[in-house]
Design a protein around this motif. Structure first.
Motif, PDB file in Angstrom:
ATOM      1  N   THR A   1      13.759  24.462 -27.383  1.00 33.49           N
ATOM      2  CA  THR A   1      12.869  25.585 -27.663  1.00 33.49           C
ATOM      3  C   THR A   1      13.284  26.369 -28.901  1.00 33.49           C
ATOM      4  OG1 THR A   1      12.300  25.800 -25.322  1.00 33.49           O
ATOM      5  CG2 THR A   1      11.823  27.663 -26.729  1.00 33.49           C
ATOM      6  N   ILE A   2      14.573  26.715 -29.017  1.00 36.81           N
ATOM      7  CA  ILE A   2      15.007  27.458 -30.203  1.00 36.81           C
ATOM      8  C   ILE A   2      14.809  26.640 -31.477  1.00 36.81           C
ATOM      9  CG2 ILE A   2      17.045  28.368 -31.393  1.00 36.81           C
ATOM     10  CD1 ILE A   2      17.913  29.648 -28.812  1.00 36.81           C
ATOM     11  N   PRO A   3      15.202  25.344 -31.508  1.00 35.43           N
ATOM     12  CA  PRO A   3      14.874  24.541 -32.696  1.00 35.43           C
ATOM     13  C   PRO A   3      13.364  24.489 -32.943  1.00 35.43           C
ATOM     14  CG  PRO A   3      16.556  23.442 -31.408  1.00 35.43           C
ATOM     15  CD  PRO A   3      16.085  24.598 -30.583  1.00 35.43           C
ATOM     16  N   GLY A   4      12.581  24.467 -31.852  1.00 34.65           N
ATOM     17  CA  GLY A   4      11.132  24.448 -32.006  1.00 34.65           C
ATOM     18  C   GLY A   4      10.610  25.720 -32.655  1.00 34.65           C
ATOM     19  N   LEU A   5      11.192  26.862 -32.311  1.00 37.70           N
ATOM     20  CA  LEU A   5      10.814  28.128 -32.940  1.00 37.70           C
ATOM     21  C   LEU A   5      11.228  28.133 -34.410  1.00 37.70           C
ATOM     22  CD1 LEU A   5      11.861  30.596 -30.095  1.00 37.70           C
ATOM     23  CD2 LEU A   5       9.525  30.239 -30.919  1.00 37.70           C
ATOM     24  N   GLN A   6      12.372  27.546 -34.710  1.00 42.63           N
ATOM     25  CA  GLN A   6      12.866  27.525 -36.083  1.00 42.63           C
ATOM     26  C   GLN A   6      12.011  26.636 -36.982  1.00 42.63           C
ATOM     27  OE1 GLN A   6      16.929  26.347 -34.917  1.00 42.63           O
ATOM     28  NE2 GLN A   6      17.687  28.228 -35.863  1.00 42.63           N
ATOM     29  N   THR A   7      11.543  25.519 -36.447  1.00 45.51           N
ATOM     30  CA  THR A   7      10.780  24.557 -37.252  1.00 45.51           C
ATOM     31  C   THR A   7       9.290  24.828 -37.244  1.00 45.51           C
ATOM     32  OG1 THR A   7      10.570  23.021 -35.380  1.00 45.51           O
ATOM     33  CG2 THR A   7      12.507  22.775 -36.800  1.00 45.51           C
ATOM     34  N   GLY A   8       8.810  25.693 -36.337  1.00 46.19           N
ATOM     35  CA  GLY A   8       7.387  25.974 -36.261  1.00 46.19           C
ATOM     36  C   GLY A   8       6.645  25.097 -35.273  1.00 46.19           C
ATOM     37  N   LEU A   9       7.376  24.283 -34.519  1.00 45.32           N
ATOM     38  CA  LEU A   9       6.731  23.477 -33.490  1.00 45.32           C
ATOM     39  C   LEU A   9       6.055  24.383 -32.472  1.00 45.32           C
ATOM     40  CD1 LEU A   9       6.159  20.743 -32.103  1.00 45.32           C
ATOM     41  CD2 LEU A   9       8.380  20.972 -30.953  1.00 45.32           C
TER      42      LEU A   9
END
Length: 265
Positions: free
Chosen positions: A182-190
């Motif tokens: 989730t945090i990587p998803g927030l960072q990448t815009g997913l």
């Protein structure tokens, strides 16, 4: 969320290994450690507890599967995970159904008795209930209206298809994703937003990546400390009484502490 594995039983002595999604050193973790100390003291050392915090024993879905095959014997799970055991758990976590803790406590005091019976039929003994707090929406940019929120890519459970369907029914754009991603998803815009209890957003640092919180109580979450019926049957009656008593104390402490920390967060 938590999982317990019975690893040894010799001459009435039992060592229980517990895994949990709760971060190491968090309120959940500390109260569970206290519960383990009470298990040991109240059984004259016959029942001991070792906790693996931070999800090192797997996510909640994995913990349930491991209990069913006998690799793990007990667990403390979120109510969202309980729905994988019995769908009736959705009754106390329907979005926008409850407006206050007073209303929710009244309803679940009635419903949880039925839920405990259903879970026991599926092979799980509820030792205690606890709280996880109200779910709010945390987003990368300010959200002031429902239509703005509906336009965002919203993080959703990668395994709970019913929760995803509910979000779709409400007009949202759910993106199935694991907690770890989730945090990587927030960072990448997913994803642009994530529904979370405030305490989890605080402890796990989600708020640093989704800095805006909507003032909307989406759904309250409860948790449960469970033991698989197979492991429960191996405990003597005095051990069961001591284990359940300490677990109920832990559940009550979690309820009080979580609600206080929720306001503080």
């Amino acid at each position: 969320c938590l999982t317990v594995m019975m690893t040894a039983q010799m001459e009435g002595r039992v060592m229980v290994r517990m895994g949990t999604m709760a971060p190491n050193g968090s309120t959940w973790h500390k109260i569970l450690e206290r519960m383990g100390a009470n298990w040991k003291a109240d059984t004259d050392g016959e029942v001991t507890l070792r906790i693996f915090a931070g999800g090192v024993a797997g996510d909640e879905g994995s913990l349930i599967r491991k209990m069913r095959i006998g690799q793990l014997q007990a667990a403390a799970l979120s109510n969202a995970a309980l729905t994988a055991i019995d769908r009736s758990a959705y009754a106390v976590m329907l979005p926008l159904m409850f407006e206050s803790y007073e209303e929710w406590d009244y309803v679940r005091a009635i419903i949880n008795e039925e839920l405990e019976a259903r879970l026991e039929q599926k092979g799980f003994i509820v030792l205690a209930w606890s709280d996880a707090g109200w779910v709010y929406f945390f987003s990368k940019k300010p959200v002031r209206t429902p239509s703005q929120l509906q336009g965002l890519r919203l993080a959703a459970s990668a395994t709970d298809t019913v929760a995803v369907d509910i979000l779709k029914w409400a007009g949202f754009r759910p993106i199935p994703i694991t907690t770890a991603d989730t945090i990587p998803g927030l960072q990448t815009g997913l994803v642009d937003a994530v529904p979370l209890p405030t305490i989890l957003a605080n402890v796990s640092q989600f708020y640093q990546y989704a800095k805006n919180m909507t003032n909307l109580k989406w759904v309250p979450l409860q948790g449960a400390i469970l033991m698989h019926q197979r492991a429960w049957s191996h405990l003597s009656r005095p051990q069961r009484n001591a284990v359940r008593k300490a677990a109920e104390q832990a559940g009550n402490q979690l309820k009080q502490e979580i609600r206080w920390q929720e306001d503080a967060a």
